[in-house]
Design a protein around this motif. Structure first.
Motif: not given
Length: 546
Positions: A118, A65-69, A59-62
């Motif tokens: 993303i 910075p500012g990523g989204d699940s 998941q991009s939030q991992t």
């Protein structure tokens, strides 16, 4: 990227793992990691590579910075290629994770969309960490061992692959534009650099340099480990040749594409019927050259590739919205071709909310079912055979190409990025474009003979006939694997769901994406530069927007 560069520089390092075979991530405090420590030796650099591998499906939030699940890397980007191109068809309204917006072209056409942002930062994050590794190796104080060369080859391959992904999404297609003047994407060659967009040609030139550097490194490198599906998450010389084949094909360097494709598939034999029908859920399949091994401790649940498009996954996106294939493509598959079996032409339409208005027994139009009992029995048989739950709906032309290892669950499955079948098709297309009719036929024959018991390649005996057939073969063989978008750009083909009897898509659901002009005359095929990038990067301004 200039403003974000410092925060991104360690994003994957802090999630690096000690081994791709382990079932967990080693994490450390952000302020305790520096490039000097993280890249001190081969083992440390391999940890960074393993972090890149994981970043492909996390998941991009991992990782950002500012990523989204709602975006889990290539879980989304792979099927997106077929969703945008109109090949992976929605049968009903469902917008989980913005999947309907993507399909309707209400996503990549907006500079503020999550997908645009993303994808951009994910690919540049890969480039950033590849740069860190390349810069460290190029300092020249490390002994050039076979293991170090394998790490170097992977870093260069990742940079080439990420740049190719960026330029194919955020710039005009090489073959349909003017690459020497069309705006490209920034080419960052070290960890602290950024720059303007440059030209498409600039980007393609750098990809060529990188992929050749990767191949040169791999030639004297330690071989990729053998074993389970986790080993194919590591890149090797075959992957580098595969990236080179895709790069050359997209720019019309036909001879290079053909030669690289042959090299890429060495050691990866074509699948037989049993393997081909097994569900495309594991890197263990003999054709798989490269893929992500998605381990159970890091499943993305309702954000995965199979959630978005596999009809056995136990999620609302699938239960209420079975994904179907273009009926014009499926109907053209000969009955002697076993690939036709994974498209359930006569599946009953059980969803009362189906967009075509034909859901449920009361609206049944299939003369095969003369009674409600027959209709219900057909539904039950499909669910039983493929492990669907009682809540799953069925629909004519639904696919069972992608199947979970554990159907009816949310368990994770691997993501396949590169197969040898694709390489046969690249060689065939390249030779057809060179008007090498015997060469194109010879490239197609092994694939066609394996898939179709009555296959006769000799009937495709002109360039036009071969190209039509190659497009058909790519559509069938690679369906659902994400190639539709780049194929249509390369071939300069639009989308028309209503032509030639119709695809099966509903105009009321697809709206403006029901008919889309070809890429050479419609710049909506080009993804918008994220507004966040324009705001943050002093080298890219509002006038650089696509």
């Amino acid at each position: 990227m200039k403003i974000r560069i410092k925060t991104l520089s360690l994003a994957l390092l802090i999630f690096a793992m000690t081994s791709c075979k382990e079932d967990f991530l080693e994490t450390v405090p952000t302020d305790s990691v520096t490039p000097a420590v993280a890249l001190a030796d081969e083992a440390s650099m391999q940890n960074v590579l393993n972090g890149i591998h994981r970043g492909l499906y996390s998941q991009s939030q991992t990782i950002l910075p500012g990523g989204d699940s709602a975006r889990a890397g290539d879980h989304y980007w792979v099927p997106m290629g077929d969703a945008i191109a109109g090949g992976l068809i929605h049968s009903a309204d469902a917008n989980n994770l913005g999947w309907r917006d993507t399909m309707q072209w209400n996503d990549h056409t907006l500079e503020t969309s999550l997908t645009n942002e993303i994808l951009w930062y994910h690919r540049y994050n890969i480039i950033l960490h590849a740069n860190l590794i390349i810069d460290r190796i190029n300092q020249g104080d490390l002994t050039e061992t076979p293991n170090l060369l394998a790490i170097k080859g992977q870093a260069y391959t990742y940079r080439a692959w990420a740049l190719l992904s960026l330029v194919q999404h955020y710039s005009k297609g090489y073959l349909i534009g003017n690459p020497s003047t069309d705006p490209g994407v920034p080419v960052n060659l070290n960890a602290q650099s950024t720059g303007p967009r440059g030209t498409v040609q600039d980007v393609y030139d750098q990809i060529g340099l990188d992929v050749n550097a990767a191949i040169a490194a791999f030639q004297n490198a330690a071989p990729r480990p053998t074993g389970g599906p986790e080993t194919k998450s590591q890149l090797n010389i075959n992957v580098a040749y595969g990236v080179k084949a895709r790069w050359a094909l997209s720019m019309g360097d036909w001879q290079t594409a053909a030669t690289a494709a042959v090299a890429a598939r060495q050691g990866f034999p074509l699948m037989n019927e049993a393997d081909w029908k097994s569900g495309f859920n594991t890197n263990d399949l003999p054709e798989v050259i490269w893929g992500s091994n998605v381990i159970s401790t890091e499943t993305t649940f309702f954000r995965s590739y199979f959630y978005l498009m596999c009809n056995t996954f136990n999620g609302s996106q699938n239960r209420s919205n079975p994904k179907i294939a273009d009926r014009r493509l499926v109907d053209a598959i000969p009955d002697t071709d076993y690939r036709k079996d994974v498209f359930l032409i006569d599946a009953p339409n059980t969803n009362a909310s189906a967009s075509n208005g034909e859901g449920g027994w009361d609206n049944n139009t299939n003369p095969l079912y003369t009674t409600e009992e027959e209709f219900d029995a057909a539904e039950a048989a499909i669910k039983s055979q493929y492990g669907m739950t009682s809540g799953h709906n069925t629909h004519p032309y639904m696919h069972v190409k992608m199947l979970q290892k554990n159907p009816g669950t949310t368990d994770p499955d691997d993501i396949i990025y590169m197969r040898s079948s694709e390489m046969y098709l690249i060689e065939a297309e390249a030779k057809a474009m060179m008007n090498d009719i015997p060469g194109a036929q010879a490239a197609l024959a092994p694939l066609g003979n394996e898939r179709d018991s009555a296959y006769d390649v000799t009937i495709f005996n002109s360039q036009a006939a071969l190209m039509d057939h190659i497009k058909f073969q790519r559509g069938v063989e690679l369906w659902g694997e994400g190639f539709g978008y780049t194929d249509k750009i390369r071939w300069d083909e639009g989308i028309d769901h209503g032509a030639d009897g119709g695809s099966g898509a509903a105009a009321v659901l697809y709206q403006d994406a029901f008919v889309v002009e070809r890429p050479s005359v419609n710049d909506d095929w080009i993804f918008k530069i994220p507004q966040a990038e324009i705001n943050a990067n002093p080298n890219i301004g509002p006038g650089d927007q696509n």
